[in-house]
Scaffold this motif. Structure first.
Motif, PDB file in Angstrom:
ATOM      1  N   GLU A 238      -5.407   6.890   4.489  1.00 12.09           N
ATOM      2  CA  GLU A 238      -4.362   7.488   3.654  1.00 12.09           C
ATOM      3  C   GLU A 238      -4.984   8.387   2.583  1.00 12.09           C
ATOM      4  N   LYS A 239      -6.019   7.895   1.942  1.00  8.73           N
ATOM      5  CA  LYS A 239      -6.629   8.634   0.832  1.00  8.73           C
ATOM      6  C   LYS A 239      -7.189   9.975   1.295  1.00  8.73           C
ATOM      7  N   VAL A 240      -7.950   9.984   2.388  1.00 13.51           N
ATOM      8  CA  VAL A 240      -8.590  11.244   2.806  1.00 13.51           C
ATOM      9  C   VAL A 240      -7.582  12.199   3.445  1.00 13.51           C
ATOM     10  N   SER A 241      -6.544  11.665   4.074  1.00 14.92           N
ATOM     11  CA  SER A 241      -5.521  12.556   4.616  1.00 14.92           C
ATOM     12  C   SER A 241      -4.769  13.246   3.486  1.00 14.92           C
ATOM     13  N   ARG A 242      -4.575  12.564   2.383  1.00 18.11           N
ATOM     14  CA  ARG A 242      -3.943  13.194   1.207  1.00 18.11           C
ATOM     15  C   ARG A 242      -4.860  14.280   0.627  1.00 18.11           C
ATOM     16  N   LEU A 258      -1.587  10.857   7.874  1.00 14.52           N
ATOM     17  CA  LEU A 258      -1.095  10.209   6.661  1.00 14.52           C
ATOM     18  C   LEU A 258       0.041   9.246   6.989  1.00 14.52           C
ATOM     19  N   ASN A 259       1.014   9.704   7.737  1.00 12.22           N
ATOM     20  CA  ASN A 259       2.165   8.852   8.039  1.00 12.22           C
ATOM     21  C   ASN A 259       1.794   7.666   8.920  1.00 12.22           C
ATOM     22  N   LYS A 264       1.010   1.773   9.044  1.00 14.82           N
ATOM     23  CA  LYS A 264       0.160   0.614   9.263  1.00 14.82           C
ATOM     24  C   LYS A 264       0.068  -0.266   8.007  1.00 14.82           C
ATOM     25  N   GLN A 265       0.349   0.324   6.862  1.00 18.62           N
ATOM     26  CA  GLN A 265       0.322  -0.430   5.604  1.00 18.62           C
ATOM     27  C   GLN A 265       1.716  -0.899   5.184  1.00 18.62           C
ATOM     28  N   GLY A 266       2.701  -0.634   6.064  1.00 13.68           N
ATOM     29  CA  GLY A 266       4.066  -1.046   5.753  1.00 13.68           C
ATOM     30  C   GLY A 266       4.739  -0.167   4.719  1.00 13.68           C
ATOM     31  N   LYS A 267       4.285   1.061   4.586  1.00 13.52           N
ATOM     32  CA  LYS A 267       4.836   2.002   3.608  1.00 13.52           C
ATOM     33  C   LYS A 267       5.753   3.005   4.314  1.00 13.52           C
ATOM     34  N   GLU A 268       6.593   3.660   3.520  1.00 17.26           N
ATOM     35  CA  GLU A 268       7.517   4.655   4.052  1.00 17.26           C
ATOM     36  C   GLU A 268       6.781   5.953   4.377  1.00 17.26           C
TER      37      GLU A 268
END
Length: 272
Positions: A238-242, A258-259, A264-268
């Motif tokens: 997530e961090k590097v894709s951002r 990113l998505n 995988k982290q249960g985030k939207e």
């Protein structure tokens, strides 16, 4: 004696050494520069006699050099006290030797390129025919012939990647990076190889080294993100894709990464 005349004497004395080393261009350059210096410098009688003898001996060496005669068959003439005439004669010879050196360099480069092309083609064919040991031998020999050529090592690595020989590819890419640590494309390729080998921690280290040279390449962060994806380090992915999207907001593949990591982290998921 002035510093300039001391330099002129040293240059004339280099003529014989350069000819023994088969360097006629260096020999003629040394004599031309020395003669031009002597011609414009007022000399005492003893200095005139010394330099007349030095120049006469140097001209005799040039006239007797077989390598030089093949390029420039005309005999050089020198009359003591008339250094300007000799300089005027040496100048076209110097131009001829420079042109010859350029052509020789072109021939050498063309020959090198041909050997590289043939070696790579032979290595590729052997890999395709599954003669792997022979391919390794041929490509290792080619690499040893051009030990400082990082691009060649990267090209050899591509052949091994094409044959799914990732350990061998890693070895050559590692050498390419050591030779040219600022070439980001080598890091991207070694990252792919290490992903295939499931050596994610090593891949991460290489990408971190690459970031030291280029912090503004979105593809670098994206490829690191793919390492984290395979490694199942979702927070890091997530961090590097951002970071990649911050540098290039329209980077579609980075947004997909990113998505996926958010999911995988249960985030939207987030829109592009």
């Amino acid at each position: 004696m002035s510093a300039e005349l001391t330099k002129a004497r040293a240059q004339i004395n280099k003529v014989g050494t350069c000819l023994k080393q088969a360097k006629p261009l260096a020999a003629v350059t040394s004599l031309y520069e020395a003669v031009a210096l002597v011609a414009r410098t007022p000399l005492m009688k003893a200095e005139k006699e010394e330099f007349s003898k030095l120049i006469t001996d140097a001209v005799l060496l040039l006239n007797g050099d077989r390598n030089l005669r093949q390029i420039y068959p005309l005999i050089l003439h020198y009359t003591p006290g008339n250094e300007k005439a000799l300089a005027d004669t040496l100048f076209p010879l110097l131009s001829e030797l420079q042109a010859s050196a350029v052509e020789e360099a072109k021939d050498i480069i063309a020959d090198m390129e041909q050997r590289v092309t043939q070696g790579l083609a032979e290595g590729q064919q052997l890999i395709e025919e599954q003669h792997i040991d022979k391919a390794k031998e041929v490509l290792a020999k080619l690499s040893r012939e051009f030990p400082r050529d990082s691009d060649l090592k990267a090209r050899i690595a591509e052949l091994f990647i094409g044959g799914d020989l990732y350990e061998e590819a890693f070895s050559y890419l590692d050498e390419a990076i050591e030779l040219s640590p600022d070439q980001i494309r080598h890091y991207n390729r070694i990252g792919i190889v290490l992903r295939k080998l499931r050596k994610y921690d090593i891949a991460e280290k290489y990408f971190m080294r690459a970031v030291e040279f280029n912090k503004t390449d979105p593809n670098l962060y994206f490829n690191l993100g793919r390492v984290y994806l395979d490694w199942e380090r979702w927070d890091k992915a997530e961090k590097v894709s951002r970071l990649a999207l911050r540098l290039l907001p329209t980077f579609v593949e980075a947004h997909k990464l990113l998505n996926f990591s958010l999911k995988k982290q249960g985030k939207e998921p987030e829109s592009l």
